[in-house]
Design a protein around this motif. Structure first.
Motif, PDB file in Angstrom:
ATOM      1  N   LEU A 130      -9.470   2.478   2.099  1.00 54.84           N
ATOM      2  CA  LEU A 130      -9.802   3.793   2.655  1.00 54.84           C
ATOM      3  C   LEU A 130     -11.059   3.717   3.515  1.00 54.84           C
ATOM      4  CD1 LEU A 130      -9.125   6.019  -0.498  1.00 54.84           C
ATOM      5  CD2 LEU A 130      -7.778   5.983   1.611  1.00 54.84           C
ATOM      6  N   LYS A 131     -12.013   2.934   3.057  1.00 55.78           N
ATOM      7  CA  LYS A 131     -13.250   2.767   3.826  1.00 55.78           C
ATOM      8  C   LYS A 131     -12.988   2.016   5.128  1.00 55.78           C
ATOM      9  CE  LYS A 131     -18.056   1.211   3.303  1.00 55.78           C
ATOM     10  NZ  LYS A 131     -19.033   0.565   2.379  1.00 55.78           N
ATOM     11  N   ALA A 132     -12.090   1.029   5.083  1.00 51.54           N
ATOM     12  CA  ALA A 132     -11.773   0.217   6.259  1.00 51.54           C
ATOM     13  C   ALA A 132     -11.016   1.015   7.323  1.00 51.54           C
ATOM     14  CB  ALA A 132     -10.950  -0.999   5.847  1.00 51.54           C
ATOM     15  N   ARG A 133     -10.216   1.984   6.877  1.00 49.89           N
ATOM     16  CA  ARG A 133      -9.411   2.791   7.787  1.00 49.89           C
ATOM     17  C   ARG A 133      -8.533   1.960   8.730  1.00 49.89           C
ATOM     18  NH1 ARG A 133     -11.895   8.573   9.587  1.00 49.89           N
ATOM     19  NH2 ARG A 133     -12.785   9.158   7.593  1.00 49.89           N
ATOM     20  N   PRO A 134      -7.647   1.145   8.181  1.00 53.39           N
ATOM     21  CA  PRO A 134      -6.682   0.459   9.058  1.00 53.39           C
ATOM     22  C   PRO A 134      -5.737   1.494   9.636  1.00 53.39           C
ATOM     23  CG  PRO A 134      -5.992   0.270   6.777  1.00 53.39           C
ATOM     24  CD  PRO A 134      -7.341   0.934   6.753  1.00 53.39           C
ATOM     25  N   HIS A 135      -4.998   1.119  10.655  1.00 52.60           N
ATOM     26  CA  HIS A 135      -4.015   2.045  11.219  1.00 52.60           C
ATOM     27  C   HIS A 135      -2.920   2.358  10.196  1.00 52.60           C
ATOM     28  CE1 HIS A 135      -5.919  -0.049  14.604  1.00 52.60           C
ATOM     29  NE2 HIS A 135      -5.707   1.051  15.301  1.00 52.60           N
ATOM     30  N   VAL A 136      -2.559   1.330   9.398  1.00 53.46           N
ATOM     31  CA  VAL A 136      -1.447   1.474   8.457  1.00 53.46           C
ATOM     32  C   VAL A 136      -1.829   0.835   7.119  1.00 53.46           C
ATOM     33  CG1 VAL A 136       1.023   1.045   8.071  1.00 53.46           C
ATOM     34  CG2 VAL A 136       0.152   1.234  10.414  1.00 53.46           C
ATOM     35  N   ALA A 137      -1.429   1.479   6.023  1.00 53.35           N
ATOM     36  CA  ALA A 137      -1.566   0.898   4.683  1.00 53.35           C
ATOM     37  C   ALA A 137      -0.184   0.899   4.044  1.00 53.35           C
ATOM     38  CB  ALA A 137      -2.545   1.703   3.839  1.00 53.35           C
ATOM     39  N   SER A 138       0.191  -0.237   3.460  1.00 51.87           N
ATOM     40  CA  SER A 138       1.511  -0.309   2.818  1.00 51.87           C
ATOM     41  C   SER A 138       1.364  -0.756   1.373  1.00 51.87           C
ATOM     42  CB  SER A 138       2.437  -1.261   3.582  1.00 51.87           C
ATOM     43  OG  SER A 138       2.007  -2.595   3.460  1.00 51.87           O
ATOM     44  N   PHE A 139       2.392  -0.441   0.579  1.00 52.52           N
ATOM     45  CA  PHE A 139       2.340  -0.702  -0.856  1.00 52.52           C
ATOM     46  C   PHE A 139       3.671  -1.268  -1.334  1.00 52.52           C
ATOM     47  CE2 PHE A 139      -0.485   2.724   0.269  1.00 52.52           C
ATOM     48  CZ  PHE A 139      -1.666   2.405  -0.400  1.00 52.52           C
ATOM     49  N   ILE A 140       3.593  -2.177  -2.300  1.00 56.96           N
ATOM     50  CA  ILE A 140       4.809  -2.664  -2.960  1.00 56.96           C
ATOM     51  C   ILE A 140       4.626  -2.550  -4.470  1.00 56.96           C
ATOM     52  CG2 ILE A 140       5.343  -4.258  -1.076  1.00 56.96           C
ATOM     53  CD1 ILE A 140       4.594  -6.543  -2.943  1.00 56.96           C
ATOM     54  N   PHE A 141       5.738  -2.642  -5.193  1.00 59.11           N
ATOM     55  CA  PHE A 141       5.797  -2.513  -6.655  1.00 59.11           C
ATOM     56  C   PHE A 141       5.525  -1.097  -7.138  1.00 59.11           C
ATOM     57  CE2 PHE A 141       4.605  -7.096  -6.260  1.00 59.11           C
ATOM     58  CZ  PHE A 141       5.811  -7.609  -6.713  1.00 59.11           C
ATOM     59  N   GLY A 142       5.604  -0.129  -6.234  1.00 58.16           N
ATOM     60  CA  GLY A 142       5.425   1.241  -6.677  1.00 58.16           C
ATOM     61  C   GLY A 142       4.852   2.128  -5.593  1.00 58.16           C
ATOM     62  N   ILE A 143       4.507   3.333  -6.006  1.00 59.95           N
ATOM     63  CA  ILE A 143       3.982   4.347  -5.103  1.00 59.95           C
ATOM     64  C   ILE A 143       2.576   4.707  -5.557  1.00 59.95           C
ATOM     65  CG2 ILE A 143       4.367   6.649  -4.138  1.00 59.95           C
ATOM     66  CD1 ILE A 143       7.313   6.375  -5.098  1.00 59.95           C
ATOM     67  N   PRO A 144       1.606   4.735  -4.658  1.00 68.17           N
ATOM     68  CA  PRO A 144       0.263   5.142  -5.071  1.00 68.17           C
ATOM     69  C   PRO A 144       0.240   6.605  -5.496  1.00 68.17           C
ATOM     70  CG  PRO A 144       0.391   4.951  -2.686  1.00 68.17           C
ATOM     71  CD  PRO A 144       1.685   4.426  -3.229  1.00 68.17           C
ATOM     72  N   SER A 145      -0.806   7.006  -6.179  1.00 64.46           N
ATOM     73  CA  SER A 145      -0.916   8.372  -6.694  1.00 64.46           C
ATOM     74  C   SER A 145      -0.984   9.395  -5.563  1.00 64.46           C
ATOM     75  CB  SER A 145      -2.169   8.491  -7.560  1.00 64.46           C
ATOM     76  OG  SER A 145      -3.326   8.353  -6.735  1.00 64.46           O
ATOM     77  N   LYS A 146      -0.738  10.652  -5.915  1.00 62.34           N
ATOM     78  CA  LYS A 146      -0.817  11.749  -4.945  1.00 62.34           C
ATOM     79  C   LYS A 146      -2.214  11.813  -4.323  1.00 62.34           C
ATOM     80  CE  LYS A 146       2.670  14.685  -7.140  1.00 62.34           C
ATOM     81  NZ  LYS A 146       2.925  15.960  -7.864  1.00 62.34           N
ATOM     82  N   GLU A 147      -3.221  11.531  -5.153  1.00 62.99           N
ATOM     83  CA  GLU A 147      -4.602  11.577  -4.664  1.00 62.99           C
ATOM     84  C   GLU A 147      -4.836  10.528  -3.590  1.00 62.99           C
ATOM     85  OE1 GLU A 147      -4.194  13.574  -8.402  1.00 62.99           O
ATOM     86  OE2 GLU A 147      -3.738  11.477  -7.907  1.00 62.99           O
TER      87      GLU A 147
END
Length: 355
Positions: free
Chosen positions: A127-144
């Motif tokens: 979040l601090k780095a602010r890349p153009h895109v963030a992706s996730f595997i093995f699940g979904i990050p929290s709503k927050e």
């Protein structure tokens, strides 16, 4: 204009070509920046890196490209299977693998206690780095987390291996769904059912997901050339994510030995196995992976990988490469390009030709 899709617009890239992120320190800044500078989306797998290292890597990427790029994280399982792994389980594991350690004259290790990175702290760095895109595997990050990504203008992606996972990703508010078919290399990213029950082939999975979600879909798994890209775009995907072909290039952080295995003139044969890490993964087929394809005794990730670490090191030193994991998808064609530039130009030209 084959290269103009909803996905390419959302991702702010010229061509709907995404370099798949590699965990286990196979990613490199040079690979990410090279792909992004050519008009695709370079990506860096961060599962092994500390929060401080993530910020340093991001700085290095930003120095190498001013184009869009992606940072990738592994979402931890809610019920960590390592918590229920006991000494009796480790004793059974040692017994099952003793012949391999004896073969290489390697002492059996004590029960490992490997430490994984703190996901929440890793996310803070992203979040601090602010890349153009963030992706996730093995699940979904929290709503927050999803909300914080949106606040910062970071486009989000998550990986699905089944239609149910894709629907859940869309409902969570993630911007794009990566439909990862069973041909994909490395670890299977399943999170609703077991990986063994989530092995739909890429093209069928694209059909299912495109027909049932409105979120742009990215196809992944077994995509090796521009014709494959054109094919998945015709099926309704908005972009293609390619891993193994990029892993084989000079710019990736895979070993020269690994790259030579990928760039063989023979057809690559692969297996899905848990034997190397405790999680189902697609690797180049070996006697070891075949013998242990259906092994019932493996430790959960990352205990299995840590347990086999001394065996892996000795196997490389003794040139007993049957015991080493070489991650690979099931490519549709033989791989031949050693540079990102050559590979990317070929992908563009063939995708244009067959569109």
């Amino acid at each position: 204009m084959w290269n103009k899709t909803r996905a390419s617009e959302l991702l702010r890239i010229k061509y709907p070509i995404i370099q798949g992120p590699f965990g286990g320190k196979y990613s490199s800044v040079k690979l990410v920046s090279s792909v992004s500078n050519l008009g695709g989306l370079g990506s860096f797998g961060l599962n092994s890196y500390s929060p401080e290292e993530i910020l340093k890597i991001d700085e290095d990427i930003k120095r190498s490209t001013d184009k869009a790029y992606m940072l990738n994280l592994w979402v931890p399982f809610k019920d960590d299977p390592t918590n229920s792994f006991e000494k009796k389980d480790f004793d059974a594991l040692k017994k099952a693998f003793t012949p391999y350690f004896e073969q290489l004259k390697v002492p059996l290790p004590e029960m490992p206690n490997p430490k994984t990175q703190n996901f929440e702290l890793q996310v803070e760095s992203v979040l601090k780095a602010r890349p153009h895109v963030a992706s996730f595997i093995f699940g979904i990050p929290s709503k927050e987390i999803i909300l914080e990504l949106k606040k910062r203008g970071i486009t989000s992606m998550a990986t699905a291996t089944t239609l149910d996972e894709a629907v859940m990703i869309e409902e969570a508010g993630i911007d794009l769904v990566i439909a990862s078919g069973s041909e994909a290399g490395g670890h299977r990213a399943s999170f609703m059912k077991s990986a063994d029950e989530s092995l739909t082939c890429t093209r069928l999975l694209i059909h299912q997901v495109v027909d049932n979600v409105s979120t742009p879909v990215i196809a992944a798994g077994g995509i090796s050339n521009g014709k494959d890209i054109a094919d998945v775009l015709k099926l309704g995907a908005g972009a293609a994510q390619i891993g193994t072909a990029f892993l084989a290039t000079n710019e990736s952080n895979a070993s020269d030995l690994h790259k030579s295995k990928l760039l063989t003139s023979e057809t690559i044969k692969t297996d899905l196995t848990k034997v190397y890490t405790g999680r189902l993964a697609r690797v180049i087929s070996t006697g070891f992976s075949k013998e242990n394809n259906n092994i019932k005794i493996t430790a959960p990730y990352p205990i299995q990988s840590a347990f086999l670490s001394p065996l892996r090191k000795a196997a490389i030193e003794q040139n007993k490469l049957d015991l080493v994991a070489f991650y690979s998808g099931q490519p549709s064609t033989t791989l031949k390009y050693k540079s990102v530039q050559e590979l990317f130009v070929s992908l563009k030209e063939e995708a244009s030709k067959y569109s």
